[in-house]
Every structure is written in C-alpha cells, then in structure tokens.
Write a protein that holds these residues in place. Structure first.
Motif, PDB file in Angstrom:
ATOM      1  N   UNK A  49      15.231  29.971 -22.580  1.00  0.00           N
ATOM      2  CA  UNK A  49      16.458  29.123 -22.445  1.00  0.00           C
ATOM      3  C   UNK A  49      17.547  29.355 -21.521  1.00  0.00           C
ATOM      4  N   UNK A  50      17.534  28.889 -20.478  1.00  0.00           N
ATOM      5  CA  UNK A  50      18.271  29.084 -19.250  1.00  0.00           C
ATOM      6  C   UNK A  50      18.403  30.718 -19.135  1.00  0.00           C
TER       7      UNK A  50
ATOM      8  N   UNK B 231      18.469  33.063 -21.325  1.00  0.00           N
ATOM      9  CA  UNK B 231      18.101  33.860 -22.668  1.00  0.00           C
ATOM     10  C   UNK B 231      16.661  33.763 -22.652  1.00  0.00           C
ATOM     11  N   UNK B 232      16.156  34.758 -22.759  1.00  0.00           N
ATOM     12  CA  UNK B 232      14.534  34.857 -23.086  1.00  0.00           C
ATOM     13  C   UNK B 232      14.337  35.454 -24.340  1.00  0.00           C
ATOM     14  N   UNK B 233      13.501  34.508 -25.163  1.00  0.00           N
ATOM     15  CA  UNK B 233      13.188  35.078 -26.637  1.00  0.00           C
ATOM     16  C   UNK B 233      11.792  35.215 -26.604  1.00  0.00           C
ATOM     17  N   UNK B 234      11.402  36.188 -27.240  1.00  0.00           N
ATOM     18  CA  UNK B 234       9.851  36.309 -27.364  1.00  0.00           C
ATOM     19  C   UNK B 234       9.539  37.051 -28.605  1.00  0.00           C
TER      20      UNK B 234
ATOM     21  N   UNK C  76       7.721  27.448 -22.458  1.00  0.00           N
ATOM     22  CA  UNK C  76       7.234  28.034 -23.660  1.00  0.00           C
ATOM     23  C   UNK C  76       5.696  28.432 -23.324  1.00  0.00           C
ATOM     24  N   UNK C  77       5.481  29.566 -23.579  1.00  0.00           N
ATOM     25  CA  UNK C  77       4.249  30.370 -23.505  1.00  0.00           C
ATOM     26  C   UNK C  77       3.655  30.996 -24.732  1.00  0.00           C
TER      27      UNK C  77
ATOM     28  N   UNK D 126      12.178  39.920 -29.862  1.00  0.00           N
ATOM     29  CA  UNK D 126      12.826  40.523 -28.596  1.00  0.00           C
ATOM     30  C   UNK D 126      13.626  39.371 -27.886  1.00  0.00           C
ATOM     31  N   UNK D 127      15.073  39.731 -27.567  1.00  0.00           N
ATOM     32  CA  UNK D 127      15.778  38.704 -27.082  1.00  0.00           C
ATOM     33  C   UNK D 127      16.754  39.379 -25.981  1.00  0.00           C
TER      34      UNK D 127
END
Length: 331
Positions: A234-235, A237-240, A204-205, A259-260
C-alpha cells in the motif's frame, strides 16, 4: 616492336584482373554461411558480508550478559547460463558459528534449472536450493530485521535438496517437489513430497505450501506441514503475514507472524514484527511470542544498517529483552 611487345601483355593483364576478381567474388558468395551459434551469457557474481552486535538488556542469566560482536555470514553467489534454456546456480556461504565440515553447510545452494523453450513457463530444477516455504529468507539482504522470526527459526526448513517442477500460470505459479528431509543432503529415511501455489493480483500476493514426509531428526514419524503466506503493498507500506500448522505423531506446531514495513524515504524505513510459535515436537519444544522493532538506514545502495529491539516472552519464564545492530554490505 619491343615496346609494343611489353605493352600488349600488360594491357591484357589489366583487363583480366577485374574479371578474375568478379569470378573470385562469385565463388565466395556461393560458400554457405556457417550455422548461427548461441553465445552463453556472461556469468554473474554477487554476494554479501553480514556483521552484527548483540547486547542482552533484561531477563538473561548473569553468565550470558555482555555485548557480543560477530560475523553473521559471508556469501558468494554465482550464476551461469551456458545457453538460454539452462541456468546453473552456486551459492557458497560461511557461518563462523558452524564448522565447515558440518553436513553440507558450506554450499547454501547448488542447482541446475532447465527451462525448455518447447514448454512455455516450465522450469525443472535439480539440486539444493532455498526452501520455497515461509515468509522470511535465509539471507539478511532479503530481510527487514536483524533476527529471523520464530516460524523461520524453528518451524520451517532453510534448504531442500531434490527435484522441483514449477509451471507459471495466469495469476502466478504452481510447483511440485520431492526432496530429502528438511535441511539434509540425502533421503535416507524416505522422501518428502510437497507442493506450492502462488497467486498475485496487483499489490496482493498469496502463497500456500504443504509438505509430508520424514522429519529431519532421524527415526521419527512422518511430519505434515502447511504454511500460508500473504502480503499487500500500500504505497510505501508493506504488510505481510504467515500462518503455520504442522503435526507429527499427534503432536502439533502452530504459529503466526505479522510484519509491517514503512518506508520513510529512499534510505530509511521502520519495521514491526509480532509473532508466536507453540511447537510440541522436534529437538526442542518451544512456546514463545516475540515483539520486534527495527529502524533501518541505508547510507548507500549497497550498505544497510538495522537497529533492532526485541522482547521475547518465553513460556512461563518471563520476558527477555535484547538489542542488536546489523550491518550488511552487498555487491
């Protein structure tokens, strides 16, 4: 007698040579060694060429239809480290859509960063650099989409020129800066002041930045802006996400981005971006919401391709749908 006379001096010479050599070695050992010198690191060079194809599909005026081919930008980046405490950066880029004579557009970044050994984690930068604001980047090599989002395109600066002081802390960093107005080389109408806090804990950032100062359009009231970004890995998968709020003389700008990006394997990924921006001030007021779908494929580590489909809902004018193909090669 003559033979003995010749042998005696020769014998004396053979005995004297080792002694002289030992004496010479002792003299050499007494000479102090030169002081150690710090060797400069070898310069590093990188860059990219970004090309694209754009095709409007629906909702565009008849005169703007048709496929457009173009060179998005070409860039050459250089980094020099004359000593361990000093870094010099120079990024040169060329946008065919913008004349080279415009402002200081040819030099994307030109800065000097001093990181004194006596102050652990401190970095002082002077010059022009990419603005430490927003979720997205000016360079396509750092993007998962062909196009920039609404906040990046209309709500935050691309570059700032001034003084930046950053200090690393336990969970991230703190930065203070004072610069010219957004995307301008000189602080004619006064200086912008700002600060940024970055925190990172595992996957987490979070980043929070705020600025206050003259707007880049010229004789306008001061603008205050706050921008919050966050991301989670998450593995594969990048969520922002991103949230923007700005105000200028009672008028506001409010926007957000989600954004995913899902990596399918080491060469293929899929990205979804949903964003919205309502902006009441500046050169162009905007009220728009976009949905962007992107399929990315990298046949080699230095070549990436992206196929993007975007639908934009612009105010009350209906939806605009377009497709774009981006190809970026880096070195």
């Amino acid at each position: 007698m003559q033979k003995i006379a010749i042998i005696a001096p020769a014998t004396a010479l053979l005995v004297a040579l080792p002694a002289a050599a030992n004496a010479q070695e002792a003299i050499l050992l007494e000479v102090p060694a030169p002081a150690a010198t710090v060797e400069a690191a070898a310069p590093s060079f990188s860059g990219f060429v970004d090309s694209s194809l754009f095709a409007p599909l629906d909702g565009f005026p008849a005169g703007s239809r048709g496929i457009a081919f173009g060179l998005g930008q070409a860039e050459l980046d250089a980094r020099f480290t004359p000593d361990p405490e000093l870094e010099i950066g120079l990024d040169l880029n060329y946008f065919p859509s913008s004349p080279l004579a415009a402002a200081d557009g040819l030099v994307e970044q030109g800065f000097v960063t001093w990181s004194p050994d006596a102050a652990d984690g401190l970095a002082i930068t002077v010059g022009k650099q990419n603005a430490p604001i927003g979720l997205e980047s000016l360079d396509p090599v750092d993007l998962a989409t062909v196009s920039g989002g609404l906040i990046w395109s209309y709500g935050v600066p691309s570059n700032l020129t001034g003084l930046f002081i950053m200090q690393e802390v336990a969970l991230g960093s703190v930065q203070l800066f004072t610069t010219a107005a957004w995307d301008t080389p000189a602080a004619v109408g006064g200086a912008v002041i700002g600060g940024r806090v970055d925190l990172e804990q595992g996957p987490l950032w979070v980043g929070l930045v705020a600025t206050h100062g003259p707007a880049p359009e010229g004789e306008t009231p001061a603008r205050t802006m706050a921008n919050l970004t966050a991301g989670y890995e998450l593995g594969d998968l990048t969520l922002s996400g991103e949230y923007l709020f700005a105000t200028e003389d009672g008028r506001e700008a409010v926007g957000w981005t989600l954004l995913a990006t899902q990596a399918l394997n080491d060469k293929t990924n899929v990205t979804v971006r949903v964003d919205q921006l309502k902006k009441e001030f500046g050169d162009e007021a905007i009220d728009q919401a976009d949905v962007t779908l992107v399929a990315g494929y990298s046949p080699t580590p230095h070549l990436s391709t992206m196929l993007e489909v975007k639908q934009a809902a612009v105010g009350e004018d209906g939806a605009l749908t377009a497709v774009a193909l981006g190809i970026t090669a880096r070195f």
